[in-house]
Design an enzyme around this catalytic site. Structure first.
Site, PDB file in Angstrom:
ATOM      1  N   ASN A 148      -2.743  -3.046  -2.886  1.00 18.38           N
ATOM      2  CA  ASN A 148      -2.220  -2.255  -4.083  1.00 18.38           C
ATOM      3  C   ASN A 148      -3.053  -1.343  -4.732  1.00 18.38           C
ATOM      4  O   ASN A 148      -2.835  -0.212  -5.031  1.00 18.38           O
ATOM      5  CB  ASN A 148      -1.970  -3.353  -5.275  1.00 18.38           C
ATOM      6  CG  ASN A 148      -0.397  -3.790  -4.906  1.00 18.38           C
ATOM      7  OD1 ASN A 148       0.486  -3.418  -5.174  1.00 18.38           O
ATOM      8  ND2 ASN A 148      -0.272  -5.106  -4.301  1.00 18.38           N
ATOM      9  N   ARG A 165       4.840   9.608  -9.567  1.00 22.24           N
ATOM     10  CA  ARG A 165       4.700   9.383 -11.116  1.00 22.24           C
ATOM     11  C   ARG A 165       3.635  10.629 -11.727  1.00 22.24           C
ATOM     12  O   ARG A 165       3.996  11.355 -12.793  1.00 22.24           O
ATOM     13  CB  ARG A 165       3.854   8.289 -11.422  1.00 22.24           C
ATOM     14  CG  ARG A 165       3.768   7.801 -12.873  1.00 22.24           C
ATOM     15  CD  ARG A 165       3.215   6.321 -13.021  1.00 22.24           C
ATOM     16  NE  ARG A 165       3.965   5.260 -12.249  1.00 22.24           N
ATOM     17  CZ  ARG A 165       3.302   4.614 -11.287  1.00 22.24           C
ATOM     18  NH1 ARG A 165       1.907   4.657 -11.148  1.00 22.24           N
ATOM     19  NH2 ARG A 165       3.989   3.568 -10.764  1.00 22.24           N
ATOM     20  N   SER A 197       7.820  -3.433  -0.689  1.00 20.88           N
ATOM     21  CA  SER A 197       7.227  -3.939  -1.945  1.00 20.88           C
ATOM     22  C   SER A 197       7.404  -5.400  -2.275  1.00 20.88           C
ATOM     23  O   SER A 197       7.650  -5.601  -3.022  1.00 20.88           O
ATOM     24  CB  SER A 197       7.959  -2.962  -3.092  1.00 20.88           C
ATOM     25  OG  SER A 197       7.552  -1.745  -3.009  1.00 20.88           O
ATOM     26  N   ASP A 243      -3.617  -3.029   4.827  1.00 18.94           N
ATOM     27  CA  ASP A 243      -3.945  -3.759   5.783  1.00 18.94           C
ATOM     28  C   ASP A 243      -4.599  -3.361   6.977  1.00 18.94           C
ATOM     29  O   ASP A 243      -4.944  -3.924   8.030  1.00 18.94           O
ATOM     30  CB  ASP A 243      -3.182  -5.087   6.150  1.00 18.94           C
ATOM     31  CG  ASP A 243      -2.834  -6.019   5.117  1.00 18.94           C
ATOM     32  OD1 ASP A 243      -3.776  -5.842   3.883  1.00 18.94           O
ATOM     33  OD2 ASP A 243      -1.969  -6.867   5.057  1.00 18.94           O
ATOM     34  N   ALA A 271       0.962  -1.272   0.026  1.00 14.74           N
ATOM     35  CA  ALA A 271      -0.067  -0.093  -0.010  1.00 14.74           C
ATOM     36  C   ALA A 271       0.876   1.283   0.161  1.00 14.74           C
ATOM     37  O   ALA A 271       0.618   1.960  -0.610  1.00 14.74           O
ATOM     38  CB  ALA A 271      -1.007   0.014   1.077  1.00 14.74           C
ATOM     39  N   TRP A 316     -23.370 -26.564 -19.618  1.00 15.78           N
ATOM     40  CA  TRP A 316     -23.692 -25.755 -18.651  1.00 15.78           C
ATOM     41  C   TRP A 316     -22.604 -25.173 -17.692  1.00 15.78           C
ATOM     42  O   TRP A 316     -22.252 -26.198 -17.098  1.00 15.78           O
ATOM     43  CB  TRP A 316     -24.831 -26.307 -17.771  1.00 15.78           C
ATOM     44  CG  TRP A 316     -26.079 -26.383 -18.410  1.00 15.78           C
ATOM     45  CD1 TRP A 316     -26.701 -27.589 -19.343  1.00 15.78           C
ATOM     46  CD2 TRP A 316     -27.256 -25.436 -18.851  1.00 15.78           C
ATOM     47  NE1 TRP A 316     -27.802 -27.251 -19.959  1.00 15.78           N
ATOM     48  CE2 TRP A 316     -28.049 -26.183 -19.541  1.00 15.78           C
ATOM     49  CE3 TRP A 316     -27.412 -24.245 -18.232  1.00 15.78           C
ATOM     50  CZ2 TRP A 316     -29.468 -25.264 -19.976  1.00 15.78           C
ATOM     51  CZ3 TRP A 316     -28.547 -23.377 -18.633  1.00 15.78           C
ATOM     52  CH2 TRP A 316     -29.573 -24.155 -19.294  1.00 15.78           C
ATOM     53  N   GLU A 339      10.322   2.365   6.443  1.00 14.54           N
ATOM     54  CA  GLU A 339      10.182   1.013   6.773  1.00 14.54           C
ATOM     55  C   GLU A 339      10.944   0.470   7.647  1.00 14.54           C
ATOM     56  O   GLU A 339      12.067   0.456   7.685  1.00 14.54           O
ATOM     57  CB  GLU A 339      10.484   0.327   5.361  1.00 14.54           C
ATOM     58  CG  GLU A 339      10.359  -1.164   5.422  1.00 14.54           C
ATOM     59  CD  GLU A 339       9.290  -1.909   5.952  1.00 14.54           C
ATOM     60  OE1 GLU A 339       8.063  -1.593   5.579  1.00 14.54           O
ATOM     61  OE2 GLU A 339       9.131  -2.751   7.083  1.00 14.54           O
ATOM     62  N   VAL A 343       8.832   4.623  12.362  1.00 18.56           N
ATOM     63  CA  VAL A 343       7.856   5.697  13.171  1.00 18.56           C
ATOM     64  C   VAL A 343       7.675   5.214  14.401  1.00 18.56           C
ATOM     65  O   VAL A 343       6.815   4.038  14.528  1.00 18.56           O
ATOM     66  CB  VAL A 343       6.861   5.776  12.028  1.00 18.56           C
ATOM     67  CG1 VAL A 343       6.085   7.161  12.648  1.00 18.56           C
ATOM     68  CG2 VAL A 343       7.639   6.538  10.825  1.00 18.56           C
ATOM     69  N   CYS A 359       1.902 -12.766   0.200  1.00 16.50           N
ATOM     70  CA  CYS A 359       1.300 -13.627  -0.171  1.00 16.50           C
ATOM     71  C   CYS A 359       1.910 -14.876  -0.620  1.00 16.50           C
ATOM     72  O   CYS A 359       1.647 -16.032  -0.904  1.00 16.50           O
ATOM     73  CB  CYS A 359       0.038 -13.206  -1.189  1.00 16.50           C
ATOM     74  SG  CYS A 359      -0.325 -11.631  -1.027  1.00 16.50           S
TER      75      CYS A 359
END
Lengths: 458, 458
Positions: free
Chosen positions: B309, B23, B41, B287, B13, B438, B35, B82, B45
């Site tokens: 993300n 950007r 990054s 999160d 995030a 189906w 961090e 932090v 998962c």
């Protein structure tokens, strides 16, 4: 006396309708179904895989046998061809035993499920031995017999659409050298040319010789009258066997002769419950009808087993006293040639132009799983969106294993008239074995959203 | 002087937000990202697949390196924690080099992307050697080092959710005997128990020992202080290694100490643009936030990389002067244990009860391809629909290869508030290698439609 329903055509649509009707009304209704061939309720879509050896026998393709239908109380008559419909007298004329005898039968309700017929190019030699269609199980049987007897080395497939590429795969699997000949600039004319080009390149990578923008001039035969070459305006291709994959059109000659209304593509026109317009007590379903394209609003002809089954079910439900509708299609289709998966839904660029949609497009390359996960495969996704509104108009996917069924996300988005910007928020399944953290469809939706915004500003 | 944006947290995030911001605004904005660990990054998962050997190294899980971020102009400071936020003075306090030095830094805008922390059961021995979480790359490194050094034979996984089953697979792949211990009546409590039972049976078929409805009482250690057994109210399980898969909760202690508003699940509450409510110039994503569940309307906490993300991207876009929203989630999640695929979206039965939805359900067994096509696999699909209206409320899928991503059809249907009856018409991709004629979702939708109709009549 119970009502009699006559069903013309014993494949997916006709037998789904008959079965559903019997399920709902039992002995309260007499159902007589006529099939001119000797197979019923089979998966025509499975024929290329039977010929290619993925499926062991024709029996595997039969969803329900003649005996099963009869046990369900359907008076199913095979090798019985309906040769005329008399709507005034409410009778059909039936020829059986190869036309040796014929009789008439009255009906209270009539169900037309006459399917589609292959378009055969009108060129010299098209009816020669060694030239095969793959429309029916009978066609498949004839072709397989021939392949096993004549042991051909070179196959030429005429047509680069679904059947064409699936039959190309089947011939590759049988070890033949394969050429595919198509008049379109790229194979898979149901994709935009830029996406078709990816299919073209992949097929060449599989060793398939692909001849595009080529006109078929005829089939050359040998002294025994068997095909030996395919003649095109781009040269002559030697062929021990020729496969026709040149598309189908609605088989509505009976309906037309009976004065029933046909649409622009020659298919029957029905209401949402599958009742033929302006023809009391006449119903139709399957490859012989036209359906509403929910994206453009136009009627279109789409011959697909999944629609035939749904329509048959809807028809049978309504005829059986229930209620169901077939609202239309968004034009979803998936296919593969060897390990290349191909999918589309909605409108192509050229469809948008014809219909009057101004559009933007976005094409993205991505992977089917997290890039670091074993088996991650390349996938290219294209979205077409309306200018200004950003409404999704179409989607195309070409990629390796795990690509094709992702089109369903776009099909449901089209069904709900989502914009590409709305799609960027979609909560799609993510885990490394199944998708990159940004699903390919989401990446494409983001890029299309940017394209829409640029077009608005520009 | 340019505006300074301070980002707290360097994973999905935070770094998505920082990257998007850079950007859009380039040198016009100073972005400082802190961090506390030394990785940024990365795909958390992917950790179970790294431990299981599907992924070769931690580097593969890193989407963008520290150097890449710095080259993009982000002042990224790792191993920098932090420790406090002063909203009045608009400063953060930072401790670096393991707390050896500390400093304060002012900000104009603050982005909180502090993620989630694992819930550690409060039992004796939980902090023993040989007990591992798998939340961060650092956790993964420690566990892998230990697995290679200590060569364990038996693993006990605490927790039967996503991480639990994925770690069970990883342990199986490494050749360990594996037990999974869960307090729920079935593994995968994110499914209804009837669907969880299918997962249970399949896991046992893979040789995994599954202990359900079991309370964890503690971890027994040997003389060196290393875990040697897991103690439960259902018995003691020998363990050479213990894996914690007991879920996560929002890591919002900093935010809480700063007086920022937290929701029912302890997560930050933001608006659609990811601005923290009632806190000017403070943003949050990933999160550590709660999101709107679009089915129930409630706020929920869902820790998933794909949401992190998206939210980071949305946050960065808005902070960068653009416009984007994160409307919420429908609760989609996919996972697998060995060759069993598991997927869900929307509400479970118990969620419906809690929220006040009366519902009907339909469960169907089908196959992932045409039944006659090689590789066709079993798939069980469950739909939950609102009584009377028939609105889709949830879907669950358990099956073999080719099952999980079919949940996306239901996720898009939920997003658009479709009814199960509307879903029966969906134009989903059909060809024998990809689906029965189906589609399993369509069969389930038909059955659910019947259940709705019955409930109305009843």
């Amino acid at each position: 006396m119970s009502e009699r329903v006559v069903v013309v055509g014993g494949d997916a649509a006709g037998m789904s309708a008959a079965s559903q009707l019997k399920r709902l009304r039992g002995d309260d209704v007499e159902v007589v179904a006529f099939e001119r061939g000797h197979f019923v309720s089979y998966s025509a879509c499975g024929i290329p895989y039977w010929i290619g050896g993925d499926v062991a026998s024709a029996d595997d393709l039969v969803a329900r046998t003649i005996d099963q239908h009869r046990r369900n109380g359907i008076d199913l008559r095979t090798e019985s061809e309906v040769t005329a419909i008399d709507l005034d007298r409410r009778e059909v004329e039936v020829a059986d035993q190869a036309g040796a005898t014929s009789y008439r039968m009255g009906f209270d309700q009539l169900v037309l499920a006459t399917g589609a017929r292959p378009r055969r190019p009108d060129v010299p030699g098209i009816d020669a031995a060694g030239v095969f269609g793959v429309q029916t199980l009978g066609d498949g049987e004839r072709m397989l017999d021939d392949l096993e007897r004549s042991r051909p080395r070179r196959a030429v497939v005429i047509g680069g659409g679904y059947i064409g590429i699936e039959m190309a795969e089947a011939m590759v699997k049988r070890g033949l050298e394969v050429s595919v000949v198509t008049r379109s600039p790229e194979p898979m004319a149901t994709l935009d040319p830029d996406m078709g080009r990816l299919v073209h390149a992949a097929m060449e990578g599989m060793g398939i010789d692909v001849r595009t923008s080529v006109r078929l001039d005829g089939i050359e035969t040998d002294d025994d009258g068997r095909a030996r070459a395919v003649v095109t305006d781009g040269g002559v291709l030697d062929a021990d066997v020729v496969v026709l994959g040149t598309g189908v059109e609605p088989e509505t000659s009976l309906a037309s002769a009976a004065g029933l209304p046909l649409g622009r593509w020659g298919g029957l026109i029905t209401d949402l419950q599958m009742r033929v317009f302006d023809a009391d007590g006449v119903w139709a379903a399957g490859d012989c009808v036209e359906v509403i394209d929910l994206v453009s609003g136009n009627r279109v002809h789409v011959a697909l087993g999944t629609h035939a089954n749904k329509q048959g079910q809807v028809l049978g439900t309504n005829l059986g006293g229930g209620y169901a509708t077939f609202p239309g299609v968004v034009g979803t289709a998936v296919s593969k040639v060897c390990d290349l998966e191909i999918a589309r839904t909605g409108l192509l660029e050229k469809d948008c132009e014809k219909v009057g949609f101004s559009f933007v497009t976005a094409v993205v390359e991505s992977s089917t799983r997290a890039g670091y996960f074993p088996g991650a495969q390349s996938i290219t996704t294209k979205l077409v969106a309306e200018q200004r509104t950003g409404r999704l108009l179409g989607a195309q996917i070409v990629g390796r294993e795990g690509s094709a069924k992702r089109i369903d996300v776009c099909a449901v988005a089209l069904w709900n008239r989502m914009t590409v910007e709305e799609m960027t928020g979609l909560d799609l399944g993510y885990a490394p074995p199944f998708s990159p953290v940004w699903d390919p469809v989401l990446i494409a939706a983001r890029k299309a959203t940017t394209a829409v915004a640029r077009a608005v500003r520009g």
